[in-house]
Each structure stands twice: as C-alpha cells, then as structure tokens.
Write a protein that holds these residues in place. Structure first.
Motif, PDB file in Angstrom:
ATOM      1  N   ALA A  22       0.821  -1.207   0.000  1.00 36.85           N
ATOM      2  CA  ALA A  22       0.000   0.000   0.000  1.00 36.85           C
ATOM      3  C   ALA A  22       0.861   1.266   0.000  1.00 36.85           C
ATOM      4  N   ILE A  23       2.127   1.136   0.340  1.00 36.88           N
ATOM      5  CA  ILE A  23       3.031   2.290   0.392  1.00 36.88           C
ATOM      6  C   ILE A  23       3.962   2.226  -0.812  1.00 36.88           C
ATOM      7  N   SER A  24       3.901   3.229  -1.685  1.00 41.71           N
ATOM      8  CA  SER A  24       4.785   3.227  -2.847  1.00 41.71           C
ATOM      9  C   SER A  24       5.968   4.173  -2.660  1.00 41.71           C
ATOM     10  N   MET A  25       5.801   5.185  -1.791  1.00 43.67           N
ATOM     11  CA  MET A  25       6.895   6.115  -1.509  1.00 43.67           C
ATOM     12  C   MET A  25       6.558   6.876  -0.233  1.00 43.67           C
ATOM     13  N   LEU A  26       7.573   7.495   0.330  1.00 45.06           N
ATOM     14  CA  LEU A  26       7.386   8.336   1.509  1.00 45.06           C
ATOM     15  C   LEU A  26       7.738   9.766   1.129  1.00 45.06           C
ATOM     16  N   ILE A  27       6.908  10.702   1.538  1.00 41.49           N
ATOM     17  CA  ILE A  27       7.173  12.119   1.285  1.00 41.49           C
ATOM     18  C   ILE A  27       7.057  12.859   2.613  1.00 41.49           C
ATOM     19  N   PHE A  28       8.095  13.599   2.951  1.00 38.95           N
ATOM     20  CA  PHE A  28       8.115  14.389   4.171  1.00 38.95           C
ATOM     21  C   PHE A  28       7.994  15.861   3.780  1.00 38.95           C
ATOM     22  N   PRO A  29       6.780  16.411   3.857  1.00 38.01           N
ATOM     23  CA  PRO A  29       6.562  17.794   3.424  1.00 38.01           C
ATOM     24  C   PRO A  29       6.942  18.798   4.506  1.00 38.01           C
ATOM     25  N   LYS A  30       7.386  19.961   4.046  1.00 37.61           N
ATOM     26  CA  LYS A  30       7.693  21.056   4.968  1.00 37.61           C
ATOM     27  C   LYS A  30       7.323  22.369   4.290  1.00 37.61           C
ATOM     28  N   GLU A  59       1.150   1.046  18.181  1.00 40.36           N
ATOM     29  CA  GLU A  59       0.248   0.825  19.299  1.00 40.36           C
ATOM     30  C   GLU A  59       0.678  -0.348  20.166  1.00 40.36           C
ATOM     31  N   LYS A  60       1.297  -1.353  19.574  1.00 37.33           N
ATOM     32  CA  LYS A  60       1.672  -2.556  20.311  1.00 37.33           C
ATOM     33  C   LYS A  60       3.189  -2.734  20.242  1.00 37.33           C
ATOM     34  N   PRO A  61       3.745  -3.422  21.232  1.00 39.46           N
ATOM     35  CA  PRO A  61       5.171  -3.758  21.137  1.00 39.46           C
ATOM     36  C   PRO A  61       5.401  -4.667  19.929  1.00 39.46           C
ATOM     37  N   LEU A  62       6.528  -4.494  19.292  1.00 36.07           N
ATOM     38  CA  LEU A  62       6.842  -5.276  18.101  1.00 36.07           C
ATOM     39  C   LEU A  62       7.737  -6.457  18.429  1.00 36.07           C
ATOM     40  N   SER A  63       7.552  -7.530  17.680  1.00 32.98           N
ATOM     41  CA  SER A  63       8.521  -8.614  17.744  1.00 32.98           C
ATOM     42  C   SER A  63       9.708  -8.181  16.886  1.00 32.98           C
ATOM     43  N   GLU A  64      10.833  -8.792  17.104  1.00 33.70           N
ATOM     44  CA  GLU A  64      12.018  -8.465  16.307  1.00 33.70           C
ATOM     45  C   GLU A  64      11.766  -8.739  14.824  1.00 33.70           C
ATOM     46  N   GLU A  65      11.063  -9.827  14.539  1.00 33.67           N
ATOM     47  CA  GLU A  65      10.762 -10.189  13.154  1.00 33.67           C
ATOM     48  C   GLU A  65       9.886  -9.131  12.477  1.00 33.67           C
ATOM     49  N   ASN A  66       8.820  -8.693  13.148  1.00 34.18           N
ATOM     50  CA  ASN A  66       7.947  -7.674  12.566  1.00 34.18           C
ATOM     51  C   ASN A  66       8.672  -6.342  12.405  1.00 34.18           C
ATOM     52  N   PHE A  67       9.511  -6.004  13.370  1.00 36.67           N
ATOM     53  CA  PHE A  67      10.290  -4.773  13.260  1.00 36.67           C
ATOM     54  C   PHE A  67      11.162  -4.808  12.016  1.00 36.67           C
ATOM     55  N   GLU A  68      11.843  -5.918  11.809  1.00 38.33           N
ATOM     56  CA  GLU A  68      12.716  -6.040  10.638  1.00 38.33           C
ATOM     57  C   GLU A  68      11.916  -5.994   9.340  1.00 38.33           C
ATOM     58  N   LEU A  69      10.725  -6.597   9.327  1.00 38.09           N
ATOM     59  CA  LEU A  69       9.874  -6.546   8.132  1.00 38.09           C
ATOM     60  C   LEU A  69       9.426  -5.112   7.831  1.00 38.09           C
ATOM     61  N   ILE A  70       8.951  -4.415   8.853  1.00 36.60           N
ATOM     62  CA  ILE A  70       8.503  -3.030   8.658  1.00 36.60           C
ATOM     63  C   ILE A  70       9.663  -2.170   8.183  1.00 36.60           C
ATOM     64  N   LEU A  71      10.806  -2.310   8.821  1.00 39.69           N
ATOM     65  CA  LEU A  71      11.971  -1.526   8.447  1.00 39.69           C
ATOM     66  C   LEU A  71      12.384  -1.801   7.005  1.00 39.69           C
ATOM     67  N   SER A  72      12.419  -3.051   6.615  1.00 42.43           N
ATOM     68  CA  SER A  72      12.811  -3.370   5.237  1.00 42.43           C
ATOM     69  C   SER A  72      11.784  -2.846   4.232  1.00 42.43           C
ATOM     70  N   HIS A  73      10.484  -2.906   4.583  1.00 44.96           N
ATOM     71  CA  HIS A  73       9.449  -2.386   3.682  1.00 44.96           C
ATOM     72  C   HIS A  73       9.585  -0.874   3.526  1.00 44.96           C
ATOM     73  N   LEU A  74       9.779  -0.174   4.632  1.00 43.71           N
ATOM     74  CA  LEU A  74       9.897   1.283   4.559  1.00 43.71           C
ATOM     75  C   LEU A  74      11.137   1.708   3.789  1.00 43.71           C
ATOM     76  N   LEU A  75      12.242   1.053   4.038  1.00 46.52           N
ATOM     77  CA  LEU A  75      13.490   1.466   3.402  1.00 46.52           C
ATOM     78  C   LEU A  75      13.609   0.986   1.965  1.00 46.52           C
ATOM     79  N   SER A  76      12.726   0.089   1.536  1.00 44.69           N
ATOM     80  CA  SER A  76      12.745  -0.344   0.137  1.00 44.69           C
ATOM     81  C   SER A  76      11.941   0.604  -0.753  1.00 44.69           C
ATOM     82  N   ARG A  77      11.252   1.558  -0.137  1.00 42.18           N
ATOM     83  CA  ARG A  77      10.481   2.551  -0.887  1.00 42.18           C
ATOM     84  C   ARG A  77      11.291   3.833  -1.006  1.00 42.18           C
TER      85      ARG A  77
END
Length: 100
Positions: A22-30, A59-77
């Motif tokens: 669902a995320i194709s890119m990240l934009i940080f507007p200022k 909202e919830k504490p993350l498992s190490e596996e989910n943290f790594e998945l989220i991080l890889s998804h965000l940084l691959s965009r």
C-alpha cells in the motif's frame, strides 16, 4: 508537538507487515513561506531520522521479526523531502513524481 505548538497525532497505516504494498513512496513535506518548491531524494539513514522526528509510534510492542519486516518495507520505498511555499506547486511536484 508540531512546529506551531499544536499537539497532533499521526495515524499509522493499518498494518505495515501485511499491507506493505500500500506504500509506494514516503514524502516528508515542509511548508516554508515563499519557499521555492524543491523535492529531494533521501538516504535510508535520513529517512529513518525523518520517521523518528515525525513521532511515528506503534500501538503494540513489536517482535524483532515484525520490526525487521517493517523496516525493510519502509526502506525499500523511495523517500523524499518536499519543501514548498505554495500548495499548488507542491501538488504539481507530487503529480510529476507519481508519473501523472
């Protein structure tokens, strides 16, 4: 606490682990009064800094596996910094970036 003293809460996407497409890119507007509209690609390190600065919280504490998945998804965009003084110019720049 936003730059103007207003307290805000950013709502996270529904599920970054299961819905990562669902995320194709990240934009940080200022917004800067009278600024020229400028779009710059961000490095992975700068992207992480911007995410942290934006106050993104889970909202919830993350498992190490989910943290790594989220991080890889965000940084691959691709991630961009968008500085603008005109909403119209910012909208056009984003349309160009999206190929439209």
């Amino acid at each position: 606490l936003r730059f103007d003293g207003q307290r805000v809460k950013f709502l996270p996407p529904e599920n970054l682990v299961e819905k990562n497409d669902a995320i194709s890119m990240l934009i940080f507007p200022k917004y800067e009064k009278n600024a020229e509209c400028k779009l710059e690609r961000l490095s992975s390190c700068e992207t992480l800094k911007r995410i942290r600065h934006a106050g993104y919280q889970l909202e919830k504490p993350l498992s190490e596996e989910n943290f790594e998945l989220i991080l890889s998804h965000l940084l691959s965009r691709p991630a961009y910094s968008l500085t603008y003084g005109s909403l119209e110019d910012a909208t056009e720049k984003i349309k160009e970036l999206c190929g439209g």
